[in-house]
Design a protein around this motif. Structure first.
Motif, mmCIF file in Angstrom:
data_model
loop_
_atom_site.group_PDB
_atom_site.id
_atom_site.type_symbol
_atom_site.label_atom_id
_atom_site.label_comp_id
_atom_site.label_asym_id
_atom_site.label_seq_id
_atom_site.Cartn_x
_atom_site.Cartn_y
_atom_site.Cartn_z
ATOM 1 N N TYR A 8 3.896 1.347 -8.366
ATOM 2 C CA TYR A 8 2.717 2.175 -8.349
ATOM 3 C C TYR A 8 2.775 3.241 -9.173
ATOM 4 O O TYR A 8 2.037 3.641 -10.149
ATOM 5 C CB TYR A 8 2.183 2.134 -6.872
ATOM 6 N N VAL A 9 3.857 4.108 -8.729
ATOM 7 C CA VAL A 9 3.992 5.645 -9.028
ATOM 8 C C VAL A 9 4.661 5.697 -10.302
ATOM 9 O O VAL A 9 4.098 6.134 -11.285
ATOM 10 C CB VAL A 9 5.087 6.285 -8.202
ATOM 11 N N ASN A 33 0.790 -1.088 -0.061
ATOM 12 C CA ASN A 33 0.073 -0.048 0.002
ATOM 13 C C ASN A 33 0.981 1.104 0.018
ATOM 14 O O ASN A 33 0.306 2.311 0.448
ATOM 15 C CB ASN A 33 -1.041 0.065 1.338
ATOM 16 N N SER A 34 2.144 0.983 -0.319
ATOM 17 C CA SER A 34 3.217 2.162 -0.204
ATOM 18 C C SER A 34 3.507 2.775 -1.824
ATOM 19 O O SER A 34 3.876 1.779 -2.395
ATOM 20 C CB SER A 34 4.267 1.771 0.542
ATOM 21 N N LEU A 44 6.052 -3.904 10.608
ATOM 22 C CA LEU A 44 4.657 -3.520 10.104
ATOM 23 C C LEU A 44 4.172 -2.279 9.823
ATOM 24 O O LEU A 44 4.508 -1.498 10.418
ATOM 25 C CB LEU A 44 3.601 -4.488 11.037
ATOM 26 N N ARG A 45 3.623 -2.128 8.399
ATOM 27 C CA ARG A 45 3.254 -0.848 8.097
ATOM 28 C C ARG A 45 1.655 -0.653 8.117
ATOM 29 O O ARG A 45 0.953 -1.516 7.359
ATOM 30 C CB ARG A 45 3.889 -0.527 6.887
ATOM 31 N N GLN A 46 1.158 0.390 8.628
ATOM 32 C CA GLN A 46 -0.057 0.615 8.304
ATOM 33 C C GLN A 46 -0.824 0.556 7.075
ATOM 34 O O GLN A 46 -0.185 1.103 6.189
ATOM 35 C CB GLN A 46 -0.772 2.047 8.985
ATOM 36 N N ASP A 47 -1.741 -0.233 7.024
ATOM 37 C CA ASP A 47 -2.393 -0.348 5.382
ATOM 38 C C ASP A 47 -3.675 0.195 5.158
ATOM 39 O O ASP A 47 -4.219 0.182 4.093
ATOM 40 C CB ASP A 47 -2.546 -1.989 5.399
ATOM 41 N N ASN A 48 -4.512 0.694 6.425
ATOM 42 C CA ASN A 48 -5.744 1.385 6.139
ATOM 43 C C ASN A 48 -5.787 2.306 7.037
ATOM 44 O O ASN A 48 -5.118 2.744 7.975
ATOM 45 C CB ASN A 48 -6.791 0.442 6.456
#
Length: 460
Positions: free
Chosen positions: A367-368, A60-61, A286-290
């Motif tokens: 993504y970018v 999600n990054s 762990l990275r925040q996803d929402n």
């Protein structure tokens, strides 16, 4: 949403990041667009979960948002200056991730879809396109998971086989199943941004040496997804390397990669001598996803392990003993064109110049980057439809460097997917290495700004 029978000036096939960005850029310039997306019409890919436009299927990054020292951050800057819908939606859906730009994936997709469906110049049609159109301006942005029938049609038009590589997806964990008595919140070196949580942006799961060595061996021993015969020689893309493949490259490879402990003081290890704590032997982040903070993804833990093996092994990570998984990791096969051979400098298919390609199918990665190539394809098509000359962005800009790599700078015989990086930029040998990143971004911003003024390309 506009009437699906309405006339249109250009057909875009694929409603992912690149197709959505191309549609937005064209529509903002007064061009009527038909945007075809097969998800929602009874079809799905091996990696997507929903029928939402611009769905994020892996991380999600959007990676670093630092536009002073980072090539992808510079790309963010340039896209914002061109009114990118991806950057717009990204700001709305942004979640804390230190200096990176991470988003709530569901909110992000919803924001893009809402903007496109509300635009009077865009008609979104849920349909599967199985063959390349024989005439009429077209942008193909079907991504690395192009459906078999259309992929076959593309293969026929290009006169050669598509290249391919494997891409892997990281697991996502429910926050309330993480043991924060063992884990702690922190950003590496305590770096924060305006979007950061006060205590840091990552949940850190520490391992001592014995735990790490056992975990490393578990990665090597775990049951993996079996390849089909035709998949045996398909390479991995380095930026999405499965964690167990990294582990196989050496016992400490992960400790210098996604499990790097440096800069992360564990407060649970605080002593009088070290009041902030000590560094663990290894750390799983762990990275925040929402947006709600209820889902967190395992950074760098893309995997081809079978689902049962993932649950068993990942629950040996300290703090994740009772982890509940919203999604387990997976592996899918991506395809892309040998773009330097089959596309011209405006992303047009040499054998059928009414067709442009955009996004990951061109061989960009990320993504970018995918969004940026969609943006460029939309601008190119708008110029062509308006009878205007197209002036490409300068090679010293992130967009120009990425476009040059895709359409001619790369060696066709060894062409592989590529993230934007300073190695694609014209070199600055006369600048000291320590100042070179800032010099690249300063030069890129200045040259890109002059290009915008001279070309008058900013969307209305």
């Amino acid at each position: 949403m506009a009437d699906q029978t309405a006339a249109y000036d250009i057909h875009i096939i694929g409603g992912g990041l690149a197709g959505s960005e191309a549609a937005w850029q064209l529509a903002q310039r007064g061009v009527k667009v038909r945007l075809s997306e097969m998800r929602g019409a009874g079809h799905m890919t091996a990696a997507h979960q929903t029928d939402g436009l611009a769905e994020l299927v892996c991380s999600n990054s959007f990676r670093s948002d630092d536009d002073e020292r980072n090539a992808v951050g510079l790309l963010h800057h340039e896209m914002r200056r061109l009114d990118s819908i991806v950057m717009r939606a990204g700001e709305v859906a942004r979640v804390p991730a230190g200096s990176a730009m991470a988003v709530d994936r569901d909110l992000f997709s919803a924001e893009v879809q809402k903007a496109l469906e509300a635009h009077p110049n865009i008609t979104v049609v849920r349909e599967q396109i199985e063959t390349l159109p024989s005439q009429g301006p077209t942008i193909v942005a079907t991504g690395p998971l192009t459906a078999a029938a259309l992929a076959q049609s593309i293969g026929g038009a290009t006169g050669q086989d598509a290249l391919a590589f494997f891409d892997a997806i990281a697991p996502i964990i429910h926050h309330d199943s993480i043991n924060m008595d063992i884990c702690w919140m922190a950003s590496r070196w305590d770096k924060t941004t305006e979007a950061s949580n006060p205590e840091g942006d990552y949940i850190n799961c520490p391992m001592d040496k014995e735990q790490y060595l056992a975990f490393h061996q578990g990665l090597l021993d775990a049951e993996k997804t079996e390849f089909k015969e035709w998949e045996a020689n398909t390479p991995y893309f380095d930026a999405c390397m499965p964690v167990e493949v990294m582990a196989s490259r050496g016992v400490d490879t992960l400790r210098y990669g996604p499990m790097k402990p440096v800069g992360l003081d564990n407060p649970h290890m605080a002593t009088e001598e070290f009041p902030k704590g000590r560094w663990a032997h290894a750390v799983v982040q762990l990275r925040q996803d929402n947006k709600l903070g209820t889902l967190w993804n395992m950074v760098g833990f893309q995997t081809k392990m079978k689902h049962g093996a993932q649950v068993e092994l990942f629950r040996t990570i300290p703090g994740l003993e009772n982890a509940e998984f919203a999604r387990l990791g997976g592996l899918h096969r991506n395809t892309f064109l040998n773009s330097p051979t089959v596309l011209d400098r405006q992303l047009r298919l040499k054998s059928a110049p009414h067709i442009r390609f955009a996004g990951q199918i061109t061989g960009c990665e990320g993504y970018v980057e995918s969004s940026a190539v969609g943006l460029l394809a939309g601008m190119m098509a708008a110029a062509e439809l308006g009878g205007r000359e197209w002036s490409p962005p300068p090679h010293s800009s992130a967009m120009g460097a990425l476009l040059s790599h895709i359409t001619g700078d790369a060696e066709a015989d060894t062409y592989q997917p590529m993230n934007v990086n300073f190695g694609l930029f014209p070199p600055l040998h006369d600048v000291h290495k320590k100042q070179r990143k800032e010099a690249y971004t300063s030069r890129g911003k200045a040259d890109f700004g002059e290009w915008l003024k001279s070309a008058e390309l900013v969307a209305a």
